[in-house]
Design a protein around this motif. Sequence first.
Motif, PDB file in Angstrom:
ATOM      1  N   ARG A  43      15.548   4.432   0.906  1.00  0.00           N
ATOM      2  CA  ARG A  43      14.283   3.949   1.465  1.00  0.00           C
ATOM      3  C   ARG A  43      14.433   2.496   1.881  1.00  0.00           C
ATOM      4  O   ARG A  43      15.195   1.743   1.291  1.00  0.00           O
ATOM      5  CB  ARG A  43      13.174   4.085   0.433  1.00  0.00           C
ATOM      6  CG  ARG A  43      12.954   5.532   0.042  1.00  0.00           C
ATOM      7  CD  ARG A  43      11.712   5.706  -0.729  1.00  0.00           C
ATOM      8  NE  ARG A  43      11.561   7.119  -1.103  1.00  0.00           N
ATOM      9  CZ  ARG A  43      10.700   7.538  -1.987  1.00  0.00           C
ATOM     10  NH1 ARG A  43       9.913   6.693  -2.589  1.00  0.00           N
ATOM     11  NH2 ARG A  43      10.620   8.812  -2.263  1.00  0.00           N
ATOM     12  N   GLU A  44      13.660   2.113   2.878  1.00  0.00           N
ATOM     13  CA  GLU A  44      13.652   0.725   3.315  1.00  0.00           C
ATOM     14  C   GLU A  44      12.548  -0.012   2.576  1.00  0.00           C
ATOM     15  O   GLU A  44      11.439   0.504   2.414  1.00  0.00           O
ATOM     16  CB  GLU A  44      13.410   0.637   4.820  1.00  0.00           C
ATOM     17  CG  GLU A  44      14.614   1.033   5.632  1.00  0.00           C
ATOM     18  CD  GLU A  44      14.420   0.745   7.116  1.00  0.00           C
ATOM     19  OE1 GLU A  44      13.270   0.529   7.566  1.00  0.00           O
ATOM     20  OE2 GLU A  44      15.439   0.741   7.821  1.00  0.00           O
ATOM     21  N   ILE A  45      12.880  -1.211   2.153  1.00  0.00           N
ATOM     22  CA  ILE A  45      11.914  -2.060   1.464  1.00  0.00           C
ATOM     23  C   ILE A  45      11.826  -3.367   2.226  1.00  0.00           C
ATOM     24  O   ILE A  45      12.845  -3.991   2.528  1.00  0.00           O
ATOM     25  CB  ILE A  45      12.350  -2.344   0.014  1.00  0.00           C
ATOM     26  CG1 ILE A  45      12.395  -1.044  -0.783  1.00  0.00           C
ATOM     27  CG2 ILE A  45      11.423  -3.357  -0.640  1.00  0.00           C
ATOM     28  CD1 ILE A  45      12.868  -1.223  -2.207  1.00  0.00           C
ATOM     29  N   LEU A  66      15.672  -1.956  -8.961  1.00  0.00           N
ATOM     30  CA  LEU A  66      14.869  -2.551  -7.891  1.00  0.00           C
ATOM     31  C   LEU A  66      14.973  -4.072  -7.902  1.00  0.00           C
ATOM     32  O   LEU A  66      15.125  -4.706  -6.860  1.00  0.00           O
ATOM     33  CB  LEU A  66      13.405  -2.107  -8.009  1.00  0.00           C
ATOM     34  CG  LEU A  66      12.474  -2.601  -6.921  1.00  0.00           C
ATOM     35  CD1 LEU A  66      12.939  -2.147  -5.533  1.00  0.00           C
ATOM     36  CD2 LEU A  66      11.054  -2.118  -7.180  1.00  0.00           C
ATOM     37  N   TYR A 117       6.196  -6.426  -2.076  1.00  0.00           N
ATOM     38  CA  TYR A 117       7.062  -5.684  -1.166  1.00  0.00           C
ATOM     39  C   TYR A 117       6.371  -4.387  -0.755  1.00  0.00           C
ATOM     40  O   TYR A 117       5.395  -3.961  -1.374  1.00  0.00           O
ATOM     41  CB  TYR A 117       8.410  -5.371  -1.825  1.00  0.00           C
ATOM     42  CG  TYR A 117       8.281  -4.453  -3.011  1.00  0.00           C
ATOM     43  CD1 TYR A 117       8.468  -3.082  -2.875  1.00  0.00           C
ATOM     44  CD2 TYR A 117       7.938  -4.940  -4.272  1.00  0.00           C
ATOM     45  CE1 TYR A 117       8.322  -2.221  -3.966  1.00  0.00           C
ATOM     46  CE2 TYR A 117       7.789  -4.098  -5.348  1.00  0.00           C
ATOM     47  CZ  TYR A 117       7.977  -2.740  -5.195  1.00  0.00           C
ATOM     48  OH  TYR A 117       7.820  -1.896  -6.261  1.00  0.00           O
ATOM     49  N   LYS A 118       6.901  -3.794   0.299  1.00  0.00           N
ATOM     50  CA  LYS A 118       6.368  -2.517   0.768  1.00  0.00           C
ATOM     51  C   LYS A 118       7.530  -1.576   1.022  1.00  0.00           C
ATOM     52  O   LYS A 118       8.490  -1.929   1.688  1.00  0.00           O
ATOM     53  CB  LYS A 118       5.563  -2.704   2.050  1.00  0.00           C
ATOM     54  CG  LYS A 118       4.862  -1.443   2.529  1.00  0.00           C
ATOM     55  CD  LYS A 118       3.974  -1.773   3.723  1.00  0.00           C
ATOM     56  CE  LYS A 118       3.261  -0.551   4.240  1.00  0.00           C
ATOM     57  NZ  LYS A 118       4.144   0.459   4.793  1.00  0.00           N
ATOM     58  N   ILE A 119       7.432  -0.377   0.447  1.00  0.00           N
ATOM     59  CA  ILE A 119       8.424   0.664   0.676  1.00  0.00           C
ATOM     60  C   ILE A 119       7.991   1.412   1.938  1.00  0.00           C
ATOM     61  O   ILE A 119       6.799   1.710   2.106  1.00  0.00           O
ATOM     62  CB  ILE A 119       8.522   1.619  -0.533  1.00  0.00           C
ATOM     63  CG1 ILE A 119       8.990   0.835  -1.765  1.00  0.00           C
ATOM     64  CG2 ILE A 119       9.463   2.785  -0.234  1.00  0.00           C
ATOM     65  CD1 ILE A 119       9.031   1.636  -3.043  1.00  0.00           C
ATOM     66  N   SER A 120       8.942   1.691   2.803  1.00  0.00           N
ATOM     67  CA  SER A 120       8.638   2.294   4.110  1.00  0.00           C
ATOM     68  C   SER A 120       7.813   3.572   4.013  1.00  0.00           C
ATOM     69  O   SER A 120       7.022   3.862   4.901  1.00  0.00           O
ATOM     70  CB  SER A 120       9.928   2.567   4.874  1.00  0.00           C
ATOM     71  OG  SER A 120      10.761   3.433   4.117  1.00  0.00           O
ATOM     72  N   SER A 161       5.495   4.209   1.831  1.00  0.00           N
ATOM     73  CA  SER A 161       4.220   3.955   1.156  1.00  0.00           C
ATOM     74  C   SER A 161       3.238   3.279   2.111  1.00  0.00           C
ATOM     75  O   SER A 161       3.629   2.552   3.014  1.00  0.00           O
ATOM     76  CB  SER A 161       4.450   3.060  -0.060  1.00  0.00           C
ATOM     77  OG  SER A 161       3.228   2.735  -0.674  1.00  0.00           O
TER      78      SER A 161
END
Length: 167
Positions: A157-159, A135, A103-106, A108
Amino acid sequence: MSRGFVKEGDQEETPIIPPRAALPNGATNYVTPTGMQLLLNERKQLEQERATLPTKHEQQRRIELAVINGKLDLLNERIASARVLEPNQQPKNEVRFGATVTYKISTSTSAQTFQIVGVDEADVAKQKIAFVAPLAVALTGNNVGDILQFKLGKEIREIEILNIIYK
């Protein structure tokens, strides 16, 4: 004889047995097959430790045995309550127990990967988090490409889920 009549030096302190990883009340103790094997290996190791405990000062030996037996009691409770879930039998397109999720956090620049496992198997250094972690709870039930809101402290945060693999 009453404990009041025992010499102070003869009294033994009750050993402190460290608790196992927290499992919320009422939660099923899900484990991966690997997690179950780790629990069984730990029990075998503690039983061997108990059987080969070197004879020392008798009081010290009783304390060490009490600690090992306490750890074994907690471990046996955890093993008895374990429900093994096979990751490869989960729906392949959805985040469930046993999934390895990328996954990617917005906020990061890089993606992160971890596997959702049982509480006893969780180890952040090995990229394994417990299924009860916030999470893991937030990601469970979502699919590749889904973007979800995750509250991290006071921030939201968006993931984005990039990949789901079951090994």
